[in-house]
Design an enzyme around this catalytic site. Structure first.
Site, mmCIF file in Angstrom:
data_model
loop_
_atom_site.group_PDB
_atom_site.id
_atom_site.type_symbol
_atom_site.label_atom_id
_atom_site.label_comp_id
_atom_site.label_asym_id
_atom_site.label_seq_id
_atom_site.Cartn_x
_atom_site.Cartn_y
_atom_site.Cartn_z
ATOM 1 N N VAL A 136 0.943 -1.609 0.029
ATOM 2 C CA VAL A 136 -0.029 0.741 -0.238
ATOM 3 C C VAL A 136 0.500 1.591 -0.119
ATOM 4 O O VAL A 136 2.476 1.219 0.570
ATOM 5 C CB VAL A 136 -0.576 -0.607 1.285
ATOM 6 C CG1 VAL A 136 -1.664 -0.632 0.490
ATOM 7 C CG2 VAL A 136 -0.208 -0.051 2.742
ATOM 8 N N SER A 137 0.523 2.103 -1.109
ATOM 9 C CA SER A 137 1.632 3.765 -0.801
ATOM 10 C C SER A 137 1.690 4.187 0.741
ATOM 11 O O SER A 137 2.966 4.475 0.865
ATOM 12 C CB SER A 137 0.532 4.576 -1.909
ATOM 13 O OG SER A 137 0.564 3.974 -2.973
ATOM 14 N N THR A 138 0.448 4.057 1.645
ATOM 15 C CA THR A 138 0.571 5.168 2.910
ATOM 16 C C THR A 138 -0.081 3.809 3.495
ATOM 17 O O THR A 138 -0.091 2.502 3.569
ATOM 18 C CB THR A 138 -0.126 6.222 2.766
ATOM 19 O OG1 THR A 138 -1.675 5.759 2.138
ATOM 20 C CG2 THR A 138 0.407 7.289 2.170
ATOM 21 N N GLN B 74 -3.888 3.704 4.167
ATOM 22 C CA GLN B 74 -4.332 2.610 3.458
ATOM 23 C C GLN B 74 -4.430 0.736 3.911
ATOM 24 O O GLN B 74 -3.525 0.632 4.676
ATOM 25 C CB GLN B 74 -3.620 2.166 1.880
ATOM 26 C CG GLN B 74 -3.345 3.768 1.171
ATOM 27 C CD GLN B 74 -3.441 3.071 0.016
ATOM 28 O OE1 GLN B 74 -2.547 3.190 -0.106
ATOM 29 N NE2 GLN B 74 -3.960 2.728 -0.347
ATOM 30 N N ARG C 56 5.527 1.538 -10.612
ATOM 31 C CA ARG C 56 4.747 2.724 -10.998
ATOM 32 C C ARG C 56 5.220 3.079 -12.200
ATOM 33 O O ARG C 56 5.041 3.522 -12.756
ATOM 34 C CB ARG C 56 4.202 3.866 -10.063
ATOM 35 C CG ARG C 56 3.730 3.997 -8.784
ATOM 36 C CD ARG C 56 2.972 4.930 -8.400
ATOM 37 N NE ARG C 56 2.446 4.550 -7.073
ATOM 38 C CZ ARG C 56 1.622 5.954 -5.956
ATOM 39 N NH1 ARG C 56 1.917 7.089 -6.931
ATOM 40 N NH2 ARG C 56 1.035 5.239 -4.912
#
Length: 202
Positions: free
Chosen positions: A15-17, A20, A77
């Site tokens: 997860v990016s943060t 999340q 990404r």
């Protein structure tokens, strides 16, 4: 490198943060039948691969093993970096990869010498990685266009500039005359020293 039989199946989620939730990805790993101790999780941006859990996973991954991810963007990404990691997994590690959201991207096969299967897997990896990178580029472009349109409408973007207090002129004059230091001048105005310095050099 020949694949060993009965390889281990691992799962990877990201997860990016930290805020999340990973419930959806965990559930997908459970439904696939992956033991919890075989699932590696990172809470970090995909802009690079300096990730503890991912690095541990890659150290464990070997020939004949299977790596399962929920979606292709869990690997990163950046188009080039995703391709690089996929090649490491499928070629250098000689492991298989399964992307649950992309059923076509499943490199598990009974015959490791099946050139047609290898070709299809490589094409699928290239195409979907390109699509993911193109989508991110379009999102960035739309954001930039939106900001430009807002600026043309006179919308204030970013932090609102700190307004100079009414006594700024007198404090500045005292500072300019050498009566007070820059630090003291800033304290009198209730602002930071860099802010006062900026005001005096505008």
């Amino acid at each position: 490198m020949k694949r060993r039989e009965n390889g281990v199946t691992y799962g990877y989620i990201r997860v990016s943060t930290a805020v999340q939730k990973v419930d959806r990805q965990w559930l997908a790993m459970k439904e696939f039948g992956i033991a919890k101790e075989r699932v590696y999780a990172d809470k970090q941006s995909g802009k690079d691969f300096n990730r503890p859990a991912y690095n541990k996973l890659m150290a464990q991954l070997g020939s004949g093993d299977v790596l399962v991810i929920k979606s292709l963007d869990r690997l990163g990404r950046n188009y080039d970096e995703m391709i690089k990691q996929l090649e490491i997994i499928t070629r250098e590690k000689n492991a298989a990869i399964v992307v649950l959201d992309l059923p076509l991207l499943d490199t598990r096969r009974k015959n490791a010498d099946d050139l047609t299967a290898k070709l299809i897997s490589n094409l699928v990896i290239q195409v979907f990685s390109y699509v993911a990178e193109t989508e991110r580029h379009m999102n960035h472009q739309r954001t930039m266009e939106g900001l430009a349109a807002a600026k043309r409408r006179g919308v204030q973007l970013g932090r609102r500039p700190v307004e100079k207090p009414a006594k700024f002129a007198s404090v500045r004059d005292a500072w300019a005359a050498g009566k007070i230091s820059e630090r003291e001048a800033a304290a009198r105005l209730g602002v930071s020293r860099p802010t006062f310095h900026k005001w005096t050099h505008e």
